[in-house]
Design a protein around this motif. Structure first.
Motif, PDB file in Angstrom:
ATOM      1  N   PHE A   1       0.750  -1.233   0.077  1.00  0.00           N
ATOM      2  CA  PHE A   1      -0.031  -0.030  -0.018  1.00  0.00           C
ATOM      3  C   PHE A   1       0.928   1.334   0.138  1.00  0.00           C
ATOM      4  N   PRO A   2       0.440   2.428  -0.478  1.00  0.00           N
ATOM      5  CA  PRO A   2       1.107   3.667  -0.594  1.00  0.00           C
ATOM      6  C   PRO A   2       1.264   4.199   0.914  1.00  0.00           C
ATOM      7  N   ALA A   3       2.480   4.838   1.243  1.00  0.00           N
ATOM      8  CA  ALA A   3       2.752   5.455   2.654  1.00  0.00           C
ATOM      9  C   ALA A   3       1.625   6.407   2.836  1.00  0.00           C
ATOM     10  N   THR A   4       1.280   6.781   4.052  1.00  0.00           N
ATOM     11  CA  THR A   4       0.446   7.619   4.519  1.00  0.00           C
ATOM     12  C   THR A   4       1.264   9.001   4.626  1.00  0.00           C
ATOM     13  N   ALA A   5       0.920   9.935   4.067  1.00  0.00           N
ATOM     14  CA  ALA A   5       1.493  11.160   3.955  1.00  0.00           C
ATOM     15  C   ALA A   5       0.670  12.514   4.748  1.00  0.00           C
ATOM     16  N   SER A   6      -0.529  12.200   4.612  1.00  0.00           N
ATOM     17  CA  SER A   6      -1.512  13.330   5.107  1.00  0.00           C
ATOM     18  C   SER A   6      -1.777  13.332   6.541  1.00  0.00           C
ATOM     19  N   ALA A   7      -1.523  12.188   7.191  1.00  0.00           N
ATOM     20  CA  ALA A   7      -1.752  12.266   8.535  1.00  0.00           C
ATOM     21  C   ALA A   7      -0.507  12.783   9.485  1.00  0.00           C
ATOM     22  N   SER A   8      -0.442  13.999   9.930  1.00  0.00           N
ATOM     23  CA  SER A   8       0.681  14.633  10.457  1.00  0.00           C
ATOM     24  C   SER A   8       0.756  14.537  11.997  1.00  0.00           C
ATOM     25  N   GLY A   9      -0.451  14.385  12.652  1.00  0.00           N
ATOM     26  CA  GLY A   9      -0.536  14.289  13.939  1.00  0.00           C
ATOM     27  C   GLY A   9      -1.582  13.262  14.212  1.00  0.00           C
ATOM     28  N   SER A  10      -1.295  12.931  15.597  1.00  0.00           N
ATOM     29  CA  SER A  10      -2.471  11.896  16.017  1.00  0.00           C
ATOM     30  C   SER A  10      -3.799  11.935  15.845  1.00  0.00           C
ATOM     31  N   ALA A  11      -4.422  13.124  15.860  1.00  0.00           N
ATOM     32  CA  ALA A  11      -5.817  13.447  15.711  1.00  0.00           C
ATOM     33  C   ALA A  11      -6.165  13.221  14.295  1.00  0.00           C
ATOM     34  N   ALA A  12      -5.118  13.490  13.397  1.00  0.00           N
ATOM     35  CA  ALA A  12      -5.450  13.181  11.939  1.00  0.00           C
ATOM     36  C   ALA A  12      -5.283  12.067  11.464  1.00  0.00           C
ATOM     37  N   LEU A  13      -4.323  11.221  12.050  1.00  0.00           N
ATOM     38  CA  LEU A  13      -3.942   9.714  11.946  1.00  0.00           C
ATOM     39  C   LEU A  13      -5.164   8.894  12.366  1.00  0.00           C
ATOM     40  N   LEU A  14      -5.607   9.238  13.574  1.00  0.00           N
ATOM     41  CA  LEU A  14      -6.840   8.621  14.211  1.00  0.00           C
ATOM     42  C   LEU A  14      -7.813   8.947  13.036  1.00  0.00           C
ATOM     43  N   ALA A  15      -8.113   9.959  12.619  1.00  0.00           N
ATOM     44  CA  ALA A  15      -9.476  10.122  11.724  1.00  0.00           C
ATOM     45  C   ALA A  15      -9.344   9.324  10.362  1.00  0.00           C
ATOM     46  N   GLU A  16      -7.832   9.154   9.839  1.00  0.00           N
ATOM     47  CA  GLU A  16      -7.711   8.481   8.850  1.00  0.00           C
ATOM     48  C   GLU A  16      -7.815   7.038   8.971  1.00  0.00           C
ATOM     49  N   ILE A  17      -7.499   6.507   9.999  1.00  0.00           N
ATOM     50  CA  ILE A  17      -7.772   5.076  10.415  1.00  0.00           C
ATOM     51  C   ILE A  17      -9.213   4.846  10.502  1.00  0.00           C
ATOM     52  N   LEU A  18      -9.670   5.648  11.406  1.00  0.00           N
ATOM     53  CA  LEU A  18     -11.353   5.439  11.484  1.00  0.00           C
ATOM     54  C   LEU A  18     -11.912   5.613   9.984  1.00  0.00           C
ATOM     55  N   GLU A  19     -11.768   6.240   9.376  1.00  0.00           N
ATOM     56  CA  GLU A  19     -12.197   6.371   7.989  1.00  0.00           C
ATOM     57  C   GLU A  19     -12.031   5.062   7.009  1.00  0.00           C
ATOM     58  N   GLU A  20     -10.772   4.252   7.083  1.00  0.00           N
ATOM     59  CA  GLU A  20     -10.681   3.123   6.642  1.00  0.00           C
ATOM     60  C   GLU A  20     -11.332   2.017   7.274  1.00  0.00           C
ATOM     61  N   LYS A  21     -11.557   2.004   8.770  1.00  0.00           N
ATOM     62  CA  LYS A  21     -12.198   1.148   9.304  1.00  0.00           C
ATOM     63  C   LYS A  21     -13.640   1.117   8.842  1.00  0.00           C
ATOM     64  N   TYR A  22     -14.270   2.369   8.845  1.00  0.00           N
ATOM     65  CA  TYR A  22     -15.654   2.848   8.458  1.00  0.00           C
ATOM     66  C   TYR A  22     -16.003   2.032   7.029  1.00  0.00           C
ATOM     67  N   ILE A  23     -14.962   2.218   6.075  1.00  0.00           N
ATOM     68  CA  ILE A  23     -15.129   1.821   4.647  1.00  0.00           C
ATOM     69  C   ILE A  23     -15.077   0.409   4.665  1.00  0.00           C
ATOM     70  N   SER A  24     -14.205  -0.300   5.555  1.00  0.00           N
ATOM     71  CA  SER A  24     -13.871  -1.406   5.640  1.00  0.00           C
ATOM     72  C   SER A  24     -14.875  -2.384   6.207  1.00  0.00           C
ATOM     73  N   LEU A  25     -15.417  -2.123   7.207  1.00  0.00           N
ATOM     74  CA  LEU A  25     -16.602  -2.600   8.146  1.00  0.00           C
ATOM     75  C   LEU A  25     -17.927  -2.124   7.662  1.00  0.00           C
ATOM     76  N   ILE A  26     -18.244  -1.618   6.657  1.00  0.00           N
ATOM     77  CA  ILE A  26     -19.573  -1.213   6.582  1.00  0.00           C
ATOM     78  C   ILE A  26     -20.614  -2.179   6.750  1.00  0.00           C
ATOM     79  N   GLY A  27     -21.801  -1.982   7.452  1.00  0.00           N
ATOM     80  CA  GLY A  27     -22.725  -3.003   7.693  1.00  0.00           C
ATOM     81  C   GLY A  27     -22.446  -3.530   8.976  1.00  0.00           C
ATOM     82  N   GLU A  28     -21.233  -3.519   9.717  1.00  0.00           N
ATOM     83  CA  GLU A  28     -20.999  -4.046  10.845  1.00  0.00           C
ATOM     84  C   GLU A  28     -21.164  -3.273  12.001  1.00  0.00           C
ATOM     85  N   LEU A  29     -21.021  -3.552  13.224  1.00  0.00           N
ATOM     86  CA  LEU A  29     -21.288  -2.519  14.528  1.00  0.00           C
ATOM     87  C   LEU A  29     -20.043  -1.888  14.773  1.00  0.00           C
ATOM     88  N   GLN A  30     -18.886  -2.433  14.457  1.00  0.00           N
ATOM     89  CA  GLN A  30     -17.501  -1.661  14.973  1.00  0.00           C
ATOM     90  C   GLN A  30     -17.438  -0.251  14.611  1.00  0.00           C
TER      91      GLN A  30
END
Length: 122
Positions: A39-68
Motif C-alpha cells: 500500500f502507499p505510504a500515509t503522508a496526510s496524517a501529520s498528527g495523532s488526531a489526523a491519523l486517528l481520523a484516517e484510520i477510523l475512515e478506513e475502518k468505516y469503509i472496510s467494516l460497512i454494515g457491521e457494528l464496529q
C-alpha cells in the motif's frame, strides 16, 4: 483473510493513537506496514488526531454494515462527522429487549433511552 488482518491492525493502531501524543511515530509504524503490504505510504496524517481520523475512515469503509464503526463513532464523539440517519444525534445505546427486562434483575431501572449517554462515553 487480508482484509481481516488489516482491520485488526487498524483497531490496534486506533487504540494506540488514542492514548499516544506522538502522532509521527504512529505514521511511521503505519507506513512500515503499508509499504510491506504494497500500500502507499500515509503522508496526510501529520498528527495523532489526523491519523486517528484516517484510520477510523478506513475502518468505516472496510467494516460497512457491521457494528464496529458505530462503536467508533460513539467512542470518538463522531470524529468522522457521519450524519445521523434520523434526527440530529447519534444513538448512544441499544434498547434492552423486553425478555431481558423481565428476566434479568441487573437491568437498570429506569431503562435508559437511545440517546442517554453511557457511562463510558461521558
Amino acid at each position: 483473510i487480508f482484509i481481516h488482518i488489516l482491520v485488526v491492525f487498524c483497531i490496534h493502531i486506533s487504540g494506540r493513537v488514542k492514548v499516544c501524543d506522538n502522532g509521527t511515530s504512529m505514521v511511521c509504524e503505519t507506513n512500515s506496514i503499508n509499504v510491506t503490504s504494497g500500500f502507499p505510504a500515509t503522508a496526510s496524517a501529520s498528527g495523532s488526531a489526523a491519523l486517528l481520523a484516517e484510520i477510523l475512515e478506513e475502518k468505516y469503509i472496510s467494516l460497512i454494515g457491521e457494528l464496529q464503526p458505530y462503536h467508533d463513532i460513539r467512542r470518538t464523539n463522531n470524529l468522522l462527522n457521519v450524519p445521523p440517519k434520523t434526527g440530529s444525534a447519534i444513538p448512544q445505546r441499544f434498547l434492552y429487549p423486553q425478555v431481558e427486562v423481565d428476566t434479568n434483575p441487573n437491568t437498570p431501572s429506569p431503562i435508559p433511552g437511545f440517546f442517554d449517554p453511557t457511562p463510558i462515553n461521558n
